[in-house]
Write an enzyme that holds these catalytic residues in place. Structure first.
Site, PDB file in Angstrom:
ATOM      1  N   GLU A 114      -8.242 143.154  10.780  1.00 37.81           N
ATOM      2  CA  GLU A 114      -6.765 143.481  11.075  1.00 37.81           C
ATOM      3  C   GLU A 114      -6.209 144.132   9.682  1.00 37.81           C
ATOM      4  O   GLU A 114      -6.367 143.864   8.636  1.00 37.81           O
ATOM      5  CB  GLU A 114      -5.903 142.232  11.605  1.00 37.81           C
ATOM      6  CG  GLU A 114      -6.471 141.788  12.885  1.00 37.81           C
ATOM      7  CD  GLU A 114      -5.472 140.847  13.697  1.00 37.81           C
ATOM      8  OE1 GLU A 114      -4.502 140.261  12.810  1.00 37.81           O
ATOM      9  OE2 GLU A 114      -5.495 140.698  14.801  1.00 37.81           O
ATOM     10  N   CYS A 128      -1.103 146.945   4.737  1.00 43.02           N
ATOM     11  CA  CYS A 128      -1.713 145.700   4.288  1.00 43.02           C
ATOM     12  C   CYS A 128      -3.115 145.892   4.756  1.00 43.02           C
ATOM     13  O   CYS A 128      -3.382 145.760   5.954  1.00 43.02           O
ATOM     14  CB  CYS A 128      -0.974 144.841   4.981  1.00 43.02           C
ATOM     15  SG  CYS A 128      -1.380 142.989   4.534  1.00 43.02           S
ATOM     16  N   CYS A 135     -11.785 134.199   5.380  1.00 39.78           N
ATOM     17  CA  CYS A 135     -11.676 133.726   3.974  1.00 39.78           C
ATOM     18  C   CYS A 135     -12.270 132.504   3.704  1.00 39.78           C
ATOM     19  O   CYS A 135     -12.182 131.595   4.641  1.00 39.78           O
ATOM     20  CB  CYS A 135     -10.255 133.606   3.416  1.00 39.78           C
ATOM     21  SG  CYS A 135      -9.760 133.524   1.701  1.00 39.78           S
ATOM     22  N   CYS A 139      -6.569 127.915   2.366  1.00 37.03           N
ATOM     23  CA  CYS A 139      -5.173 127.444   1.871  1.00 37.03           C
ATOM     24  C   CYS A 139      -4.525 126.777   3.191  1.00 37.03           C
ATOM     25  O   CYS A 139      -4.792 127.357   4.365  1.00 37.03           O
ATOM     26  CB  CYS A 139      -4.379 128.453   1.436  1.00 37.03           C
ATOM     27  SG  CYS A 139      -5.019 129.355  -0.061  1.00 37.03           S
ATOM     28  N   CYS A 142      -2.430 128.769   5.763  1.00 37.36           N
ATOM     29  CA  CYS A 142      -2.707 130.456   6.175  1.00 37.36           C
ATOM     30  C   CYS A 142      -3.677 130.276   7.446  1.00 37.36           C
ATOM     31  O   CYS A 142      -4.650 129.545   7.284  1.00 37.36           O
ATOM     32  CB  CYS A 142      -3.336 130.803   4.811  1.00 37.36           C
ATOM     33  SG  CYS A 142      -4.203 132.332   5.360  1.00 37.36           S
ATOM     34  N   GLY A 190      -8.695 137.564   3.691  1.00 33.30           N
ATOM     35  CA  GLY A 190      -9.717 137.782   2.760  1.00 33.30           C
ATOM     36  C   GLY A 190      -8.921 137.565   1.230  1.00 33.30           C
ATOM     37  O   GLY A 190      -7.915 137.709   0.787  1.00 33.30           O
ATOM     38  N   GLU A 191      -9.822 136.912   0.219  1.00 37.38           N
ATOM     39  CA  GLU A 191      -9.874 137.008  -1.142  1.00 37.38           C
ATOM     40  C   GLU A 191     -10.316 138.164  -1.724  1.00 37.38           C
ATOM     41  O   GLU A 191     -11.526 137.914  -2.195  1.00 37.38           O
ATOM     42  CB  GLU A 191     -10.162 135.742  -1.490  1.00 37.38           C
ATOM     43  CG  GLU A 191     -10.028 135.613  -3.073  1.00 37.38           C
ATOM     44  CD  GLU A 191      -8.936 136.033  -3.917  1.00 37.38           C
ATOM     45  OE1 GLU A 191      -7.622 135.383  -3.433  1.00 37.38           O
ATOM     46  OE2 GLU A 191      -8.677 136.861  -4.664  1.00 37.38           O
ATOM     47  N   SER A 222      -3.511 141.095  -4.213  1.00 38.05           N
ATOM     48  CA  SER A 222      -2.988 139.844  -4.194  1.00 38.05           C
ATOM     49  C   SER A 222      -4.184 138.833  -4.231  1.00 38.05           C
ATOM     50  O   SER A 222      -5.112 138.897  -3.650  1.00 38.05           O
ATOM     51  CB  SER A 222      -1.975 139.616  -3.015  1.00 38.05           C
ATOM     52  OG  SER A 222      -1.772 138.240  -2.756  1.00 38.05           O
ATOM     53  N   SER A 244      -0.558 134.535  -5.614  1.00 34.67           N
ATOM     54  CA  SER A 244      -0.085 133.588  -4.697  1.00 34.67           C
ATOM     55  C   SER A 244       0.047 132.340  -5.282  1.00 34.67           C
ATOM     56  O   SER A 244      -0.729 131.357  -5.411  1.00 34.67           O
ATOM     57  CB  SER A 244      -1.087 133.408  -3.474  1.00 34.67           C
ATOM     58  OG  SER A 244      -1.107 134.655  -2.674  1.00 34.67           O
ATOM     59  N   LEU A 245       1.282 131.948  -5.675  1.00 34.96           N
ATOM     60  CA  LEU A 245       1.660 130.668  -6.516  1.00 34.96           C
ATOM     61  C   LEU A 245       1.847 129.580  -5.685  1.00 34.96           C
ATOM     62  O   LEU A 245       1.257 128.452  -5.594  1.00 34.96           O
ATOM     63  CB  LEU A 245       2.945 131.027  -7.391  1.00 34.96           C
ATOM     64  CG  LEU A 245       2.969 130.138  -8.775  1.00 34.96           C
ATOM     65  CD1 LEU A 245       2.015 130.033  -9.489  1.00 34.96           C
ATOM     66  CD2 LEU A 245       4.409 130.448  -9.531  1.00 34.96           C
ATOM     67  N   HIS A 246       2.981 129.652  -4.811  1.00 36.98           N
ATOM     68  CA  HIS A 246       3.537 128.806  -3.915  1.00 36.98           C
ATOM     69  C   HIS A 246       3.806 127.230  -4.232  1.00 36.98           C
ATOM     70  O   HIS A 246       4.367 126.443  -3.453  1.00 36.98           O
ATOM     71  CB  HIS A 246       2.415 128.743  -2.695  1.00 36.98           C
ATOM     72  CG  HIS A 246       1.862 130.098  -2.181  1.00 36.98           C
ATOM     73  ND1 HIS A 246       2.777 130.898  -1.908  1.00 36.98           N
ATOM     74  CD2 HIS A 246       0.691 130.517  -1.948  1.00 36.98           C
ATOM     75  CE1 HIS A 246       2.196 131.824  -1.419  1.00 36.98           C
ATOM     76  NE2 HIS A 246       0.945 131.778  -1.392  1.00 36.98           N
ATOM     77  N   ASN A 321       5.269 132.143   7.940  1.00 34.47           N
ATOM     78  CA  ASN A 321       4.940 132.526   9.415  1.00 34.47           C
ATOM     79  C   ASN A 321       4.007 131.293  10.258  1.00 34.47           C
ATOM     80  O   ASN A 321       3.165 131.132   9.926  1.00 34.47           O
ATOM     81  CB  ASN A 321       4.343 133.870   9.337  1.00 34.47           C
ATOM     82  CG  ASN A 321       5.078 134.931   8.959  1.00 34.47           C
ATOM     83  OD1 ASN A 321       6.209 135.218   9.353  1.00 34.47           O
ATOM     84  ND2 ASN A 321       4.339 135.614   7.551  1.00 34.47           N
ATOM     85  N   CYS A 364       1.669 138.321   7.230  1.00 36.36           N
ATOM     86  CA  CYS A 364       0.917 138.084   6.099  1.00 36.36           C
ATOM     87  C   CYS A 364       0.418 136.664   6.640  1.00 36.36           C
ATOM     88  O   CYS A 364       1.288 135.571   7.026  1.00 36.36           O
ATOM     89  CB  CYS A 364       1.238 138.105   4.756  1.00 36.36           C
ATOM     90  SG  CYS A 364       1.505 139.691   4.153  1.00 36.36           S
TER      91      CYS A 364
HETATM   92  N1  SAH Z   1      -6.112 136.100  -0.218  1.00 35.57           N
HETATM   93  C1  SAH Z   1      -5.051 136.717  -1.014  1.00 35.57           C
HETATM   94  C2  SAH Z   1      -4.496 137.696  -0.182  1.00 35.57           C
HETATM   95  C3  SAH Z   1      -4.194 137.597   1.233  1.00 35.57           C
HETATM   96  S1  SAH Z   1      -3.067 136.623   1.618  1.00 35.57           S
HETATM   97  C4  SAH Z   1      -3.940 135.805  -1.494  1.00 35.57           C
HETATM   98  O1  SAH Z   1      -4.102 134.490  -1.020  1.00 35.57           O
HETATM   99  O2  SAH Z   1      -3.175 136.141  -2.272  1.00 35.57           O
HETATM  100  C5  SAH Z   1      -1.368 137.405   1.406  1.00 35.57           C
HETATM  101  C6  SAH Z   1      -0.027 136.648   1.292  1.00 35.57           C
HETATM  102  O3  SAH Z   1       0.143 135.875   2.366  1.00 35.57           O
HETATM  103  C7  SAH Z   1      -0.465 135.597   0.085  1.00 35.57           C
HETATM  104  O4  SAH Z   1       0.622 135.332  -0.674  1.00 35.57           O
HETATM  105  C8  SAH Z   1      -0.838 134.171   1.291  1.00 35.57           C
HETATM  106  O5  SAH Z   1      -0.357 133.266   0.403  1.00 35.57           O
HETATM  107  C9  SAH Z   1       0.371 134.509   2.041  1.00 35.57           C
HETATM  108  N2  SAH Z   1       0.451 133.709   3.414  1.00 35.57           N
HETATM  109  C10 SAH Z   1      -0.650 133.451   3.815  1.00 35.57           C
HETATM  110  N3  SAH Z   1      -0.347 132.680   5.040  1.00 35.57           N
HETATM  111  C11 SAH Z   1       0.967 132.514   5.139  1.00 35.57           C
HETATM  112  C12 SAH Z   1       1.720 132.553   6.159  1.00 35.57           C
HETATM  113  N4  SAH Z   1       1.277 131.829   7.331  1.00 35.57           N
HETATM  114  N5  SAH Z   1       3.186 132.827   5.923  1.00 35.57           N
HETATM  115  C13 SAH Z   1       3.425 133.443   5.011  1.00 35.57           C
HETATM  116  N6  SAH Z   1       2.490 133.816   3.808  1.00 35.57           N
HETATM  117  C14 SAH Z   1       1.452 133.567   3.970  1.00 35.57           C
HETATM  118 FE1  SF4 Z   2      -7.643 133.071   1.894  1.00 29.95          FE
HETATM  119 FE2  SF4 Z   2      -5.189 134.191   0.699  1.00 29.95          FE
HETATM  120 FE3  SF4 Z   2      -5.413 132.627   3.170  1.00 29.95          FE
HETATM  121 FE4  SF4 Z   2      -5.611 131.429   0.835  1.00 29.95          FE
HETATM  122  S1  SF4 Z   2      -3.941 132.649   1.621  1.00 29.95           S
HETATM  123  S2  SF4 Z   2      -6.921 131.228   2.758  1.00 29.95           S
HETATM  124  S3  SF4 Z   2      -6.884 132.763  -0.370  1.00 29.95           S
HETATM  125  S4  SF4 Z   2      -6.189 134.725   2.730  1.00 29.95           S
END
Ligand code: SAH
Ligand code: SF4
Length: 400
Positions: A114, A128, A135, A139, A142, A190-191, A222, A244-246, A321, A364
């Site tokens: 997508e 995007c 992936c 996480c 995600c 993906g990463e 990212s 992506s710190l979180h 989300n 995202c």
């Molecule tokens: N894998 C990479 C890039 C893709 S994810 C990464 O993790 O950085 C892009 C961004 O969306 C990241 O910051 C990720 O943590 C965030 N993300 C993933 N799932 C999400 C969700 N359900 N709600 C909000 N942000 C989310």
């Molecule tokens: Fe993969 Fe990024 Fe989702 Fe983590 S947040 S599972 S690294 S796509």
């Protein structure tokens, strides 16, 4: 009793036709080499010819060699014997009430990704893009991480996402005035740092001045924190970095971003401080997903300020989300605002990412081929073949 095999009768295996190379995924120097190797273009003319073809593909957006009006008919026919410039198929296209567009693209049978266009982000609008199907990183918040099938996308497949968006937005030729697509973010599925070779080639192609011409400063990659690849990312691509710190401590980050167990926060922060080209004009973006009761307290905002002290940075607060089956909830709006206020007071710009395209599940972390379930068994069969064919060294790291 002995058996003698009469090998002379064995029919030789018929050579499978060589797959066509997609020129859209080659940087200009790679295109020069491919044209020469194929024998279609003689060595002395390859550079000039490559630039000409590159312009047709990435400046004009054509998908058929027949449209290359300044290339001799015979050469066009020979090009078509070795190469292709066709697009993958768009399986589904959705447009949200707020103008967000989402495409489900079939790269190969069972391989779907997508891509989302979000208006009013960056100078005009951001695309995007995905760097992998699925992936490997899981996480916990995600949706993409729950997808079983994972394979790296090729540079051609990454560039195709940009081309398809440009087709749909009417953005050809690439120097058209009032362009709607100004920025690219690798924040889809993906990463990207587990597929750095292909991502770097795609960035070189997308930013090339003879083609799509999106400046490297408007391209953001990212990552969830693949520390050993950060330096190579900066050196190869000069792209903007988003992390992506979180979470601000290892115990919580281990839960949210399990890769943290491999590269904990002290290593990650050291890697970021050493990112090539980091300055006040080229700040790193820290992404921080707002999870109710998990990471959204004022104390955590203060810990964040402390953690990133001295790094030229901005913080992107992402309202979580939700997706079907998740236990997490998005923080209350008041909590997000209070969190942002603490960051602002400490001097960090901390825009709250407005939820976009919610009606089409385009945000995202929500990207996941929805067709997955129906095709699960077919995909399982395909996954081994696909992974064997496309995974490169970076993926070994992902699988580790
Ligand atoms: N894998 C990479 C890039 C893709 S994810 C990464 O993790 O950085 C892009 C961004 O969306 C990241 O910051 C990720 O943590 C965030 N993300 C993933 N799932 C999400 C969700 N359900 N709600 C909000 N942000 C989310
Ligand atoms: Fe993969 Fe990024 Fe989702 Fe983590 S947040 S599972 S690294 S796509």
């Amino acid at each position: 009793m002995s058996v003698t095999l009469d090998l002379s009768r064995v029919t030789p295996a018929v050579d499978a036709p060589k797959p066509l190379i997609n020129l859209s995924g080659l940087t200009r120097p790679q295109m020069v080499a491919a044209l020469t190797e194929s024998g279609v273009v003689e060595h002395g003319k390859a550079k000039m010819r490559a630039t000409q073809i590159f312009r047709w593909v990435h400046h004009r957006g054509i998908t058929d060699f027949a449209q290359m009006s300044d290339v001799a008919k015979e050469t066009r026919a020979r090009l078509a014997e070795h190469f292709t410039i066709a697009r993958p198929e768009v399986v589904e296209r959705q447009v949200s009430k707020d103008g967000t567009r989402k495409w489900l693209i079939r790269m190969a049978p069972g391989i779907e990704v997508e891509t989302v266009y979000i208006p009013s982000v960056g100078r005009v609008g951001a695309l995007c893009v995905s760097s992998q199907v699925g992936c490997t990183l899981n996480c916990s918040f995600c949706h993409t991480g729950t997808q079983a099938l994972v394979r790296n996308l090729t540079a051609a497949e990454i560039v195709a996402q940009v081309q398809i968006a440009k087709d749909d937005l009417g953005e050809w030729p690439s120097d058209k005035e009032d362009r709607l697509l100004s920025n690219i973010v690798f924040m889809g599925m993906g990463e990207p740092l587990y597929n750095l070779g292909q991502v770097a080639d795609a960035i070189e192609i997308i930013s090339d001045n003879e083609g799509i011409t999106i400046s490297r400063r408007r391209i953001t990659v990212s990552t969830s924190g693949v520390v050993p690849q950060l330096e190579a990312l900066g050196e190869k691509t000069q792209a903007m970095l988003a992390i992506s710190l979180h979470a601000t401590n290892d115990a919580l980050r281990d839960q949210l971003v399990p890769l943290n167990k491999k590269y904990p926060l002290d290593q990650l922060m050291a890697g970021i401080r050493a990112y090539p080209g980091l300055s006040n004009a080229r700040r790193v973006t820290f992404e921080y997903v707002m999870l109710k009761g998990v990471n959204d307290s004022p104390d955590e905002a203060r810990a964040l300020v402390k953690l990133i002290k001295g790094i030229p940075a901005k913080v992107n607060l992402i309202p979580f989300n939700p997706w079907p089956g998740t236990d997490y909830q998005c923080s209350d709006w008041a909590a997000i605002e209070a969190f942002a206020a603490i960051l602002n007071k400490a001097g960090y710009s901390s825009p709250i990412r407005t939820p976009r395209g919610r009606d089409i599940l385009a945000a995202c972390g929500q990207l996941k081929s929805e067709s997955e379930k129906v095709r699960a068994s077919a995909m399982r069969k395909l996954s081994m073949a696909a992974m064997a064919g496309v995974l490169d060294d970076d993926e070994d790291e992902a699988a580790a």
